[in-house]
Design a protein around this motif. Structure first.
Motif, short mmCIF file in Angstrom:
data_model
loop_
_atom_site.label_atom_id
_atom_site.label_comp_id
_atom_site.label_asym_id
_atom_site.label_seq_id
_atom_site.Cartn_x
_atom_site.Cartn_y
_atom_site.Cartn_z
N ARG A 126 0.81 -1.21 0.11
CA ARG A 126 0.39 -0.14 -0.05
C ARG A 126 1.00 1.34 -0.10
O ARG A 126 0.47 2.29 -1.11
N PHE A 127 1.96 1.50 0.61
CA PHE A 127 2.78 2.51 1.10
C PHE A 127 3.84 2.83 -0.23
O PHE A 127 4.14 3.59 -0.44
N GLY A 128 3.94 1.89 -0.62
CA GLY A 128 5.57 1.63 -1.27
C GLY A 128 6.78 2.24 -1.00
O GLY A 128 6.87 1.42 -0.13
N GLU A 129 7.30 3.10 -2.17
CA GLU A 129 8.95 3.63 -1.04
C GLU A 129 8.75 3.77 0.54
O GLU A 129 9.52 3.82 1.17
N SER A 130 7.74 4.85 0.17
CA SER A 130 7.74 5.57 2.17
C SER A 130 7.63 4.54 2.84
O SER A 130 7.52 4.41 4.05
N PHE A 131 7.70 2.98 2.94
CA PHE A 131 6.98 2.42 4.32
C PHE A 131 8.11 2.01 4.86
O PHE A 131 9.40 2.25 4.94
N ASP A 132 7.78 2.27 6.89
CA ASP A 132 8.55 2.66 7.33
C ASP A 132 7.92 1.25 8.24
O ASP A 132 7.39 1.48 9.27
N GLU A 133 9.00 -0.03 7.82
CA GLU A 133 8.59 -1.15 8.84
C GLU A 133 8.24 -1.25 9.93
O GLU A 133 7.90 -1.47 10.84
N LYS A 134 10.03 -0.25 11.22
CA LYS A 134 9.70 -0.20 12.30
C LYS A 134 8.31 1.03 13.17
O LYS A 134 7.94 0.32 13.91
N GLN A 135 8.13 1.83 12.06
CA GLN A 135 6.86 2.60 12.47
C GLN A 135 5.77 1.57 12.20
O GLN A 135 4.69 2.23 13.38
N PHE A 136 5.31 0.62 11.20
CA PHE A 136 4.34 0.27 11.56
C PHE A 136 4.30 -0.75 12.64
O PHE A 136 2.88 -1.10 13.13
N ARG A 137 4.74 -1.25 12.43
CA ARG A 137 5.18 -2.83 14.05
C ARG A 137 4.91 -1.54 14.93
O ARG A 137 4.20 -2.59 15.62
#
Ligand code: ATP
Length: 516
Positions: A126-137
């Motif tokens: 959904r977020f593509g390049e801007s995806f921040d996995e740490k923040q999402f977790r």
């Protein structure tokens, strides 16, 4: 294709092309015992050679051993296998199926992991390049909830295993609402311990026969020969002893083809080190072994280390190398820091001094041990799973599926097939001459039956990296066509060039270059 379907196809392919057969098949088979067919045995031998040479040739301080399967029964008392080589078992009353309680819980842990990974993958898309996995977790509620449940379960599970608390293992299964995959019910029995060693009797004396065991690991054969090898080989610490051999375990839950067998083969190396240096060597062997796996080119992301939930009674550090099989990440190899447990136990039970005089320190000690232990059969399954491909190819305007085993050429059972285009005009004779010239260097196959296309497919299906076709032009200019398995590219080359082209690709040196 769903991963379970891939696995089913792989199992069928193994049988159809002479890799693996169920044991005693004409008598309806024997549970979790398998035989290796004409191509399987070649692949297996190549895997063993890759391991053996990487240990014994590449390390001047690692030597080999081939100890007997039968050993003095006190060895298994000393090693702890008589008292502590147990699996916690649970039965479902409705299906009458038996499971390992720890495996049921591990599968539940994997389910939580999958849920978390799914959310992350969805968000990544959904977020593509801007995806921040740490923040999402840290912020996504579903991820936080599932991760929390997983961590709590993991903690409780580890505690129960370490305390040997069978009641709590059962309670975890009930609390997590784990159902039997066959009956779908939660009608579970108590958890009981079950010893995995096969016993038998040897000879007969006035007092009766001696109770002996089929070894459940090859390692003990190394420990009880430690003094023999150290003295006769004038080995200086650190040094290692490597061994390949059969092992036997009365596995209760024998599923997933050759992943869990009752008779299997292990490749084990015990590395003897100075006390206090063991964790440093543990790290070194972890790195070395991971390089060995990755050198095969099956994709670095398909491997991971897995720390043990519970350390075995002999270990002060332990890690598994896991490979992503079609049924998920599973152990292929264990790397264990076994302390001085085994040698000390054998010293005590045998009454023989098992020590090393360290000339640099001017003192004697019982060496510490790092073990690397890998199953040949699991490695075989790894190679098969990684190499099996179905590809769409167009022939004469029609699309067609070719099944190809993209083995690393050094492991391929057959290195080249020599194919006369027709069965006449002297072409078979030339093909035979080529084979006679190359057969001492490579495993070659001759095939003259069916169309050339069909013959190529047959070789693809057993993973032969090169097909050499002899045609009428060969009779004129001594050239042949060489076809490359993975690209299907064909090239015209002189017969005299074949040895050089093939040996460059199939030599294990290519793999070793990546790991030294
Ligand atoms: P698992 O947890 O899967 O039962 P383990 O931790 O008991 O395995 P080890 O005792 O560390 O396994 O054995 C070392 C290696 O031997 C394993 O990594 C695996 O490759 C192989 N192995 C062990 N048991 C079996 C089996 N029943 N069938 C095939 N290979 C096996």
């Amino acid at each position: 294709m769903a991963q379970e379907d891939v696995f089913k196809k792989l199992v069928a392919h193994c049988k159809e092309y002479g890799f693996v057969f169920p044991s005693s098949e004409i008598y309806d088979g024997l549970g979790a015992v398998y035989d290796y067919g004409q191509n399987g045995v070649e692949l297996k031998n190549n895997i063993k050679k890759y391991w053996w040479d990487s240990m014994v040739l590449l390390h001047e301080n690692v030597v080999g051993l081939d100890s007997a399967i039968f050993m003095h029964p006190t060895i298994w008392k000393a090693s702890g296998h008589v008292d502590a080589f147990n699996d916690p078992l649970i039965d479902n009353r409705d299906s009458k199926k038996r499971y390992r309680a720890d495996v049921l819980i591990e599968e539940q842990l994997a389910k939580y992991d999958e849920k978390v990974e799914k959310e992350i993958e969805k968000a990544r898309k959904r977020f593509g390049e801007s995806f921040d996995e740490k923040q999402f977790r840290e912020t996504n509620l579903r991820v936080i909830e599932n991760q929390g449940k997983r961590d709590k379960l993991h903690e409780r599970f580890t505690q129960a295993l370490n305390d040997g608390n069978l009641e709590d293992l059962r309670q975890i299964i009930l609390d997590e609402e784990i159902v039997c995959p066959i009956s779908g019910t939660r009608n579970w029995t108590d958890v009981r311990q079950f010893n995995l060693m096969f016993g038998t009797e040897m000879g007969s004396t006035a007092d009766g026969a001696l109770k002996v065991y089929l070894r459940p690991e090859t390692a003990q054969g190394i420990f009880v020969n430690y003094l023999n090898v150290q003295k006769t080989g004038r080995m200086k610490i650190p040094f290692g002893i490597a061994q390949i051999g059969k092992a036997f375990r009365n596995e209760i839950v024998a599923r997933q083809f050759i992943f869990r067998m009752r008779e299997f083969e292990q490749m084990e190396m015990q590395y003897f080190v100075r006390p206090g240096s063991e964790l440093e060597w543990f790290e070194k062997w972890k790195t070395t072994r991971m390089k060995w796996h990755k050198a095969l080119g099956f994709g670095d992301d398909n491997y991971r280390f897995h720390e043990h939930e519970k350390l075995a009674h002999y270990a002060n550090a332990a890690v598994d190398v896991e490979y992503k099989f079609p049924f998920g990440f599973k152990e292929v190899e264990g790397i264990h820091s076994r302390t001085d447990f085994d040698l000390s136990q054998h010293q005590q039970y045998s009454g023989k001094k098992i020590q090393y005089f360290d000339p640099e320190l001017g003192e004697s000690y019982v060496p510490y041990v790092i073990e690397t232990s890998i199953g040949v059969d699991r490695m075989f399954l790894q190679v098969m799973s990684a190499s099996y491909c179905e590809e769409e190819v167009g022939t004469e305007g029609k699309s067609d599926i070719r099944v190809v085993l993209k083995f690393p050429p050094a492991l391929a059972p057959v290195k080249l097939a020599v194919l006369p285009l027709v069965k006449k005009d002297g072409l078979p004779e030339i093909a035979r001459e080529i084979i006679d010239d190359l057969k001492f260097d490579f495993n070659c196959q001759y095939d003259e039956k069916d169309s050339i296309g069909k013959r190529y497919r047959r070789q693809d299906a057993i993973g032969t990296p090169f097909c050499v076709t002899v045609d009428h032009q060969t009779t004129e200019d001594q050239t042949v066509t060489i076809r490359f398995r993975d690209t299907m590219e064909q090239k015209r080359v002189a017969i005299g060039e074949l040895r050089g082209i093939i040996s460059g690709e199939v030599s294990m040196k290519k793999l070793f270059a990546k790991i030294v």
